[in-house]
Design a protein around this motif. Structure first.
Motif, PDB file in Angstrom:
ATOM      1  N   GLY A   3       7.703  -6.563  -6.238  1.00  0.00           N
ATOM      2  CA  GLY A   3       6.577  -6.149  -7.058  1.00  0.00           C
ATOM      3  C   GLY A   3       6.121  -4.884  -7.426  1.00  0.00           C
ATOM      4  N   ASP A   4       5.617  -4.422  -8.239  1.00  0.00           N
ATOM      5  CA  ASP A   4       5.027  -2.953  -8.239  1.00  0.00           C
ATOM      6  C   ASP A   4       3.692  -2.903  -8.019  1.00  0.00           C
ATOM      7  OD1 ASP A   4       7.365  -1.919  -9.729  1.00  0.00           O
ATOM      8  OD2 ASP A   4       6.761  -2.537 -11.540  1.00  0.00           O
ATOM      9  N   GLY A   5       3.440  -1.899  -7.118  1.00  0.00           N
ATOM     10  CA  GLY A   5       1.973  -1.771  -6.534  1.00  0.00           C
ATOM     11  C   GLY A   5       1.504  -0.260  -6.801  1.00  0.00           C
ATOM     12  N   ASP A   6       0.079  -0.300  -6.721  1.00  0.00           N
ATOM     13  CA  ASP A   6      -0.493   0.958  -6.870  1.00  0.00           C
ATOM     14  C   ASP A   6      -1.051   1.282  -5.431  1.00  0.00           C
ATOM     15  OD1 ASP A   6       0.083   1.468  -9.537  1.00  0.00           O
ATOM     16  OD2 ASP A   6      -1.253  -0.039 -10.211  1.00  0.00           O
ATOM     17  N   PHE A   7      -0.953   2.366  -5.274  1.00  0.00           N
ATOM     18  CA  PHE A   7      -2.036   3.008  -3.867  1.00  0.00           C
ATOM     19  C   PHE A   7      -3.324   3.569  -4.349  1.00  0.00           C
ATOM     20  CE2 PHE A   7       1.887   3.066  -1.170  1.00  0.00           C
ATOM     21  CZ  PHE A   7       1.085   2.641   0.093  1.00  0.00           C
ATOM     22  N   GLU A   8      -4.428   3.182  -3.729  1.00  0.00           N
ATOM     23  CA  GLU A   8      -5.483   3.992  -3.960  1.00  0.00           C
ATOM     24  C   GLU A   8      -6.145   4.391  -2.427  1.00  0.00           C
ATOM     25  OE1 GLU A   8     -10.014   2.797  -5.289  1.00  0.00           O
ATOM     26  OE2 GLU A   8      -8.416   2.105  -6.455  1.00  0.00           O
ATOM     27  N   GLY A   9      -5.890   5.539  -2.165  1.00  0.00           N
ATOM     28  CA  GLY A   9      -6.134   6.033  -0.906  1.00  0.00           C
ATOM     29  C   GLY A   9      -4.972   5.362   0.103  1.00  0.00           C
ATOM     30  N   THR A  10      -5.645   4.742   0.899  1.00  0.00           N
ATOM     31  CA  THR A  10      -4.527   4.108   2.012  1.00  0.00           C
ATOM     32  C   THR A  10      -4.138   2.512   1.817  1.00  0.00           C
ATOM     33  OG1 THR A  10      -6.373   3.891   3.681  1.00  0.00           O
ATOM     34  CG2 THR A  10      -4.736   5.790   3.835  1.00  0.00           C
ATOM     35  N   THR A  11      -4.780   2.280   0.592  1.00  0.00           N
ATOM     36  CA  THR A  11      -4.635   0.501   0.188  1.00  0.00           C
ATOM     37  C   THR A  11      -3.370   0.464  -0.946  1.00  0.00           C
ATOM     38  OG1 THR A  11      -6.806   0.219   0.921  1.00  0.00           O
ATOM     39  CG2 THR A  11      -5.710  -1.307  -0.457  1.00  0.00           C
ATOM     40  N   LEU A  12      -2.383  -0.586  -0.780  1.00  0.00           N
ATOM     41  CA  LEU A  12      -1.665  -0.608  -1.694  1.00  0.00           C
ATOM     42  C   LEU A  12      -1.786  -2.128  -2.219  1.00  0.00           C
ATOM     43  CD1 LEU A  12       1.468  -0.294  -3.108  1.00  0.00           C
ATOM     44  CD2 LEU A  12       2.291  -1.455  -1.067  1.00  0.00           C
ATOM     45  N   THR A  13      -1.953  -2.305  -3.691  1.00  0.00           N
ATOM     46  CA  THR A  13      -2.396  -3.480  -4.153  1.00  0.00           C
ATOM     47  C   THR A  13      -1.034  -3.776  -5.224  1.00  0.00           C
ATOM     48  OG1 THR A  13      -4.738  -3.147  -4.028  1.00  0.00           O
ATOM     49  CG2 THR A  13      -4.014  -4.625  -5.774  1.00  0.00           C
ATOM     50  N   ILE A  14      -0.692  -4.851  -4.957  1.00  0.00           N
ATOM     51  CA  ILE A  14       0.531  -5.675  -5.630  1.00  0.00           C
ATOM     52  C   ILE A  14      -0.097  -6.911  -6.508  1.00  0.00           C
ATOM     53  CG2 ILE A  14       2.832  -6.547  -6.033  1.00  0.00           C
ATOM     54  CD1 ILE A  14       3.479  -4.999  -3.502  1.00  0.00           C
ATOM     55  N   GLU A  15      -0.456  -6.815  -7.411  1.00  0.00           N
ATOM     56  CA  GLU A  15      -1.131  -7.719  -8.523  1.00  0.00           C
ATOM     57  C   GLU A  15      -0.093  -8.718  -8.856  1.00  0.00           C
ATOM     58  OE1 GLU A  15      -4.357  -8.371  -9.345  1.00  0.00           O
ATOM     59  OE2 GLU A  15      -5.002  -6.405  -8.372  1.00  0.00           O
ATOM     60  N   ASN A  16       1.129  -8.471  -9.101  1.00  0.00           N
ATOM     61  CA  ASN A  16       2.151  -9.537  -9.841  1.00  0.00           C
ATOM     62  C   ASN A  16       3.427  -9.593  -8.749  1.00  0.00           C
ATOM     63  OD1 ASN A  16       3.393 -11.370 -11.316  1.00  0.00           O
ATOM     64  ND2 ASN A  16       4.195  -9.700 -12.461  1.00  0.00           N
ATOM     65  N   LEU A  17       3.151 -10.389  -7.679  1.00  0.00           N
ATOM     66  CA  LEU A  17       4.431 -10.356  -6.637  1.00  0.00           C
ATOM     67  C   LEU A  17       5.319 -11.437  -7.123  1.00  0.00           C
ATOM     68  CD1 LEU A  17       4.996  -9.195  -4.042  1.00  0.00           C
ATOM     69  CD2 LEU A  17       3.772 -10.973  -2.755  1.00  0.00           C
ATOM     70  N   ILE A  18       6.625 -11.010  -7.219  1.00  0.00           N
ATOM     71  CA  ILE A  18       7.733 -12.005  -7.828  1.00  0.00           C
ATOM     72  C   ILE A  18       8.467 -12.532  -6.807  1.00  0.00           C
ATOM     73  CG2 ILE A  18       9.495 -12.149  -9.341  1.00  0.00           C
ATOM     74  CD1 ILE A  18       6.934 -11.697 -10.603  1.00  0.00           C
ATOM     75  N   GLN A  19       8.841 -13.971  -6.616  1.00  0.00           N
ATOM     76  CA  GLN A  19       9.604 -14.456  -5.834  1.00  0.00           C
ATOM     77  C   GLN A  19      11.000 -14.771  -6.417  1.00  0.00           C
ATOM     78  OE1 GLN A  19       8.341 -18.240  -4.367  1.00  0.00           O
ATOM     79  NE2 GLN A  19       9.768 -18.091  -2.574  1.00  0.00           N
ATOM     80  N   PRO A  20      11.955 -14.261  -6.359  1.00  0.00           N
ATOM     81  CA  PRO A  20      13.408 -14.636  -7.120  1.00  0.00           C
ATOM     82  C   PRO A  20      13.739 -15.724  -6.049  1.00  0.00           C
ATOM     83  CG  PRO A  20      13.799 -12.768  -5.466  1.00  0.00           C
ATOM     84  CD  PRO A  20      12.244 -12.992  -5.699  1.00  0.00           C
ATOM     85  N   THR A  21      14.430 -16.758  -6.875  1.00  0.00           N
ATOM     86  CA  THR A  21      15.130 -17.928  -6.324  1.00  0.00           C
ATOM     87  C   THR A  21      16.187 -18.279  -7.072  1.00  0.00           C
ATOM     88  OG1 THR A  21      13.520 -19.459  -7.716  1.00  0.00           O
ATOM     89  CG2 THR A  21      12.747 -18.969  -5.410  1.00  0.00           C
ATOM     90  N   GLY A  22      16.787 -19.303  -6.375  1.00  0.00           N
ATOM     91  CA  GLY A  22      18.161 -19.855  -7.053  1.00  0.00           C
ATOM     92  C   GLY A  22      19.401 -19.079  -6.641  1.00  0.00           C
TER      93      GLY A  22
END
Length: 82
Positions: A3-22
């Protein structure tokens, strides 16, 4: 997971975590069989260079949501420079 994340200070937030399967690894790998499914979100907060905390919230009820502490297990071995 990815997923793509954004840092704010020392915190990383990934809103759309993707799981590849198959598909399968090796000679049977078929990229057309890979499915990318929204798994949930992840927040990683780093207290310092050795410790942090993770919070996750999955749309998959098998995982649910939760949090736990993390700690660095190893350091990269870098060449000494003069």
């Amino acid at each position: 997971m990815m997923g793509d994340g954004d840092f704010e200070g020392t915190t990383l937030t990934i809103e759309n975590l993707i799981q590849p399967t198959g598909t399968r690894f090796g000679p049977d790998f078929d990229p057309d069989e890979v499915e990318f499914t929204h798994w949930g979100s992840l927040v990683m907060a780093f207290d310092d260079d050795l410790n942090g905390h993770i919070w996750y919230d999955s749309v998959n009820e098998d995982y649910g949501s939760g949090d736990y502490s993390i700690e660095r297990l190893a350091r990269p071995m870098l060449a000494e420079c003069e």
